[in-house]
Design a protein around this motif. Structure first.
Motif, PDB file in Angstrom:
ATOM      1  N   ILE A 138       0.852  -1.189   0.000  1.00  0.00           N
ATOM      2  CA  ILE A 138       0.000   0.000   0.000  1.00  0.00           C
ATOM      3  C   ILE A 138       0.886   1.236   0.000  1.00  0.00           C
ATOM      4  O   ILE A 138       1.987   1.224   0.545  1.00  0.00           O
ATOM      5  CB  ILE A 138      -0.955   0.038   1.216  1.00  0.00           C
ATOM      6  CG1 ILE A 138      -0.171  -0.048   2.540  1.00  0.00           C
ATOM      7  CG2 ILE A 138      -1.980  -1.080   1.119  1.00  0.00           C
ATOM      8  CD1 ILE A 138      -1.041   0.128   3.779  1.00  0.00           C
ATOM      9  N   ASP A 139       0.421   2.296  -0.641  1.00  0.00           N
ATOM     10  CA  ASP A 139       1.115   3.576  -0.641  1.00  0.00           C
ATOM     11  C   ASP A 139       0.337   4.543   0.236  1.00  0.00           C
ATOM     12  O   ASP A 139      -0.872   4.751   0.013  1.00  0.00           O
ATOM     13  CB  ASP A 139       1.243   4.133  -2.057  1.00  0.00           C
ATOM     14  CG  ASP A 139       2.292   3.383  -2.882  1.00  0.00           C
ATOM     15  OD1 ASP A 139       2.581   2.219  -2.546  1.00  0.00           O
ATOM     16  OD2 ASP A 139       2.809   3.961  -3.855  1.00  0.00           O
ATOM     17  N   ILE A 140       1.002   5.110   1.228  1.00  0.00           N
ATOM     18  CA  ILE A 140       0.372   6.011   2.199  1.00  0.00           C
ATOM     19  C   ILE A 140       0.930   7.403   2.013  1.00  0.00           C
ATOM     20  O   ILE A 140       2.145   7.617   2.079  1.00  0.00           O
ATOM     21  CB  ILE A 140       0.643   5.531   3.644  1.00  0.00           C
ATOM     22  CG1 ILE A 140       0.243   4.060   3.808  1.00  0.00           C
ATOM     23  CG2 ILE A 140      -0.086   6.407   4.648  1.00  0.00           C
ATOM     24  CD1 ILE A 140       0.733   3.436   5.100  1.00  0.00           C
ATOM     25  N   ALA A 141       0.052   8.382   1.752  1.00  0.00           N
ATOM     26  CA  ALA A 141       0.494   9.769   1.559  1.00  0.00           C
ATOM     27  C   ALA A 141       0.778  10.418   2.903  1.00  0.00           C
ATOM     28  O   ALA A 141       0.193  10.055   3.929  1.00  0.00           O
ATOM     29  CB  ALA A 141      -0.578  10.562   0.813  1.00  0.00           C
ATOM     30  N   GLY A 142       1.682  11.379   2.903  1.00  0.00           N
ATOM     31  CA  GLY A 142       2.016  12.097   4.129  1.00  0.00           C
ATOM     32  C   GLY A 142       2.849  13.327   3.810  1.00  0.00           C
ATOM     33  O   GLY A 142       2.907  13.762   2.661  1.00  0.00           O
ATOM     34  N   SER A 143       3.496  13.864   4.811  1.00  0.00           N
ATOM     35  CA  SER A 143       4.318  15.057   4.633  1.00  0.00           C
ATOM     36  C   SER A 143       5.788  14.717   4.821  1.00  0.00           C
ATOM     37  O   SER A 143       6.136  13.788   5.569  1.00  0.00           O
ATOM     38  CB  SER A 143       3.894  16.142   5.625  1.00  0.00           C
ATOM     39  OG  SER A 143       3.983  15.666   6.962  1.00  0.00           O
ATOM     40  N   ARG A 144       6.641  15.454   4.163  1.00  0.00           N
ATOM     41  CA  ARG A 144       8.070  15.188   4.248  1.00  0.00           C
ATOM     42  C   ARG A 144       8.547  15.316   5.699  1.00  0.00           C
ATOM     43  O   ARG A 144       8.209  16.269   6.392  1.00  0.00           O
ATOM     44  CB  ARG A 144       8.849  16.153   3.354  1.00  0.00           C
ATOM     45  CG  ARG A 144      10.326  15.807   3.218  1.00  0.00           C
ATOM     46  CD  ARG A 144      10.999  16.709   2.192  1.00  0.00           C
ATOM     47  NE  ARG A 144      10.345  16.619   0.888  1.00  0.00           N
ATOM     48  CZ  ARG A 144      10.549  15.656   0.001  1.00  0.00           C
ATOM     49  NH1 ARG A 144      11.404  14.687   0.297  1.00  0.00           N
ATOM     50  NH2 ARG A 144       9.910  15.642  -1.150  1.00  0.00           N
ATOM     51  N   GLY A 145       9.315  14.355   6.138  1.00  0.00           N
ATOM     52  CA  GLY A 145       9.822  14.358   7.497  1.00  0.00           C
ATOM     53  C   GLY A 145       8.924  13.651   8.493  1.00  0.00           C
ATOM     54  O   GLY A 145       9.301  13.481   9.654  1.00  0.00           O
ATOM     55  N   GLN A 146       7.737  13.221   8.046  1.00  0.00           N
ATOM     56  CA  GLN A 146       6.813  12.498   8.925  1.00  0.00           C
ATOM     57  C   GLN A 146       7.448  11.183   9.368  1.00  0.00           C
ATOM     58  O   GLN A 146       8.162  10.525   8.613  1.00  0.00           O
ATOM     59  CB  GLN A 146       5.518  12.235   8.160  1.00  0.00           C
ATOM     60  CG  GLN A 146       4.422  11.534   8.934  1.00  0.00           C
ATOM     61  CD  GLN A 146       3.134  11.466   8.119  1.00  0.00           C
ATOM     62  OE1 GLN A 146       2.769  12.413   7.419  1.00  0.00           O
ATOM     63  NE2 GLN A 146       2.441  10.337   8.204  1.00  0.00           N
ATOM     64  N   ARG A 159       5.422   9.935   0.057  1.00  0.00           N
ATOM     65  CA  ARG A 159       4.604   8.764   0.377  1.00  0.00           C
ATOM     66  C   ARG A 159       5.474   7.689   1.024  1.00  0.00           C
ATOM     67  O   ARG A 159       6.700   7.729   0.934  1.00  0.00           O
ATOM     68  CB  ARG A 159       3.968   8.184  -0.878  1.00  0.00           C
ATOM     69  CG  ARG A 159       4.984   7.612  -1.873  1.00  0.00           C
ATOM     70  CD  ARG A 159       4.315   7.065  -3.116  1.00  0.00           C
ATOM     71  NE  ARG A 159       3.653   8.100  -3.879  1.00  0.00           N
ATOM     72  CZ  ARG A 159       2.731   7.858  -4.800  1.00  0.00           C
ATOM     73  NH1 ARG A 159       2.344   6.618  -5.041  1.00  0.00           N
ATOM     74  NH2 ARG A 159       2.179   8.842  -5.462  1.00  0.00           N
ATOM     75  N   LEU A 160       4.806   6.723   1.640  1.00  0.00           N
ATOM     76  CA  LEU A 160       5.473   5.512   2.097  1.00  0.00           C
ATOM     77  C   LEU A 160       4.874   4.339   1.350  1.00  0.00           C
ATOM     78  O   LEU A 160       3.659   4.141   1.362  1.00  0.00           O
ATOM     79  CB  LEU A 160       5.280   5.309   3.604  1.00  0.00           C
ATOM     80  CG  LEU A 160       5.825   3.974   4.143  1.00  0.00           C
ATOM     81  CD1 LEU A 160       7.345   3.936   4.097  1.00  0.00           C
ATOM     82  CD2 LEU A 160       5.322   3.706   5.554  1.00  0.00           C
ATOM     83  N   HIS A 161       5.707   3.578   0.685  1.00  0.00           N
ATOM     84  CA  HIS A 161       5.262   2.314   0.094  1.00  0.00           C
ATOM     85  C   HIS A 161       5.592   1.234   1.108  1.00  0.00           C
ATOM     86  O   HIS A 161       6.751   1.030   1.477  1.00  0.00           O
ATOM     87  CB  HIS A 161       5.982   2.040  -1.223  1.00  0.00           C
ATOM     88  CG  HIS A 161       5.653   0.693  -1.816  1.00  0.00           C
ATOM     89  ND1 HIS A 161       4.432   0.404  -2.363  1.00  0.00           N
ATOM     90  CD2 HIS A 161       6.388  -0.448  -1.906  1.00  0.00           C
ATOM     91  CE1 HIS A 161       4.417  -0.852  -2.789  1.00  0.00           C
ATOM     92  NE2 HIS A 161       5.596  -1.399  -2.516  1.00  0.00           N
TER      93      HIS A 161
END
Length: 243
Positions: free
Chosen positions: A140-148, A216-218
């Motif tokens: 799954i790919d999870i969207a977020g902010s840089r540095g999260q 994002r995080l895959h």
């Protein structure tokens, strides 16, 4: 053989196997699109980072080859030059990595929910779900902010930290037992080292966009080398695991 007792040669073999498994899990495409030679035809749901993972060509290289500028918008039917096969650790190409395919363990034989304790590796909207289709997303790919913050989804031992695998950027892989491995891709900063033991919920990285077209995080969970759907095993987002 226990993770803590791996000698140098078995560890190298394990590393090549794990990287090869990720390549096979995300390479090739047979469902509704044309991927012939060094040209890929964009289909619905594709992003430049997804094409990067399937073809083994970095997002930056895809953008350069096709004159695509940020925010890397592509359209259905668009022909994307991929630059041909890439090298795996400078030795093996994506077409020659012979490992257990993602379909080795059929969905009917996946482990039961609750067999292991998992927690969300980060918070955010799932922008690309798991897919069983050939060439589909094997996590799954999870969207977020840089540095999260990115957290270990379970306790285990770090077996890979690096960026040698094109399409995944800064990648971390954690072995949780003889059966389970998790993968965390597109990170910005990596906060763990090879061979390090980690606890569930330990911060291991910060989210970024390395080899991706957005932050994002895959995330993958692999059971006996087979990519299984993380959403089936993670607790409801925002809640703690009941274990």
């Amino acid at each position: 053989m226990r993770a803590g007792s791996l000698s140098i040669q078995p560890m190298r073999f394990l590393l090549c196997l794990l990287l090869g498994v990720l390549l096979v899990g995300c390479s090739g495409n047979k469902s509704g699109s044309d991927s012939s030679g060094s040209v890929y035809t964009v289909k619905r749901g594709d992003t430049l980072s997804r094409i990067s993972r399937m073809t083994g060509t970095s997002v930056a290289e895809l953008a350069r080859l096709n004159g695509i500028k940020p925010p890397y918008t592509i359209e259905v039917g668009q022909k994307i030059k991929t630059g041909g096969s890439s090298k795996l650790l400078g030795k093996k190409s994506t077409s020659t990595a012979k490992v257990t395919p993602s379909s080795a363990v059929p969905q009917s034989s996946w482990p039961p929910v609750g067999q292991r304790c998992w927690r969300w590796p980060t918070s955010g909207k799932v922008i690309m779900p798991y897919s069983t289709a050939d060439g589909g997303n094997k996590g799954i790919d999870i969207a977020g902010s840089r540095g999260q913050a990115v957290y270990a989804a379970g306790a285990g031992k770090v077996v890979y930290v690096g960026n040698q695998l094109r399409g995944y950027g800064n990648l971390i892989m954690i072995k949780h037992s003889e059966d389970y491995i998790t993968a965390y891709a597109h990170n910005d900063t990596l906060l763990v080292n090879n061979g390090q033991s980690v606890k569930i919920g330990q911060k291991i990285a910060t989210m970024g966009s390395s080899d991706a077209d957005s932050v994002r995080l895959h995330f993958q969970i692999r059971y006996r080398a087979t990519a299984i759907d993380p959403l089936r095993y993670l607790p409801p987002q925002g809640s703690k695991p009941k274990c």
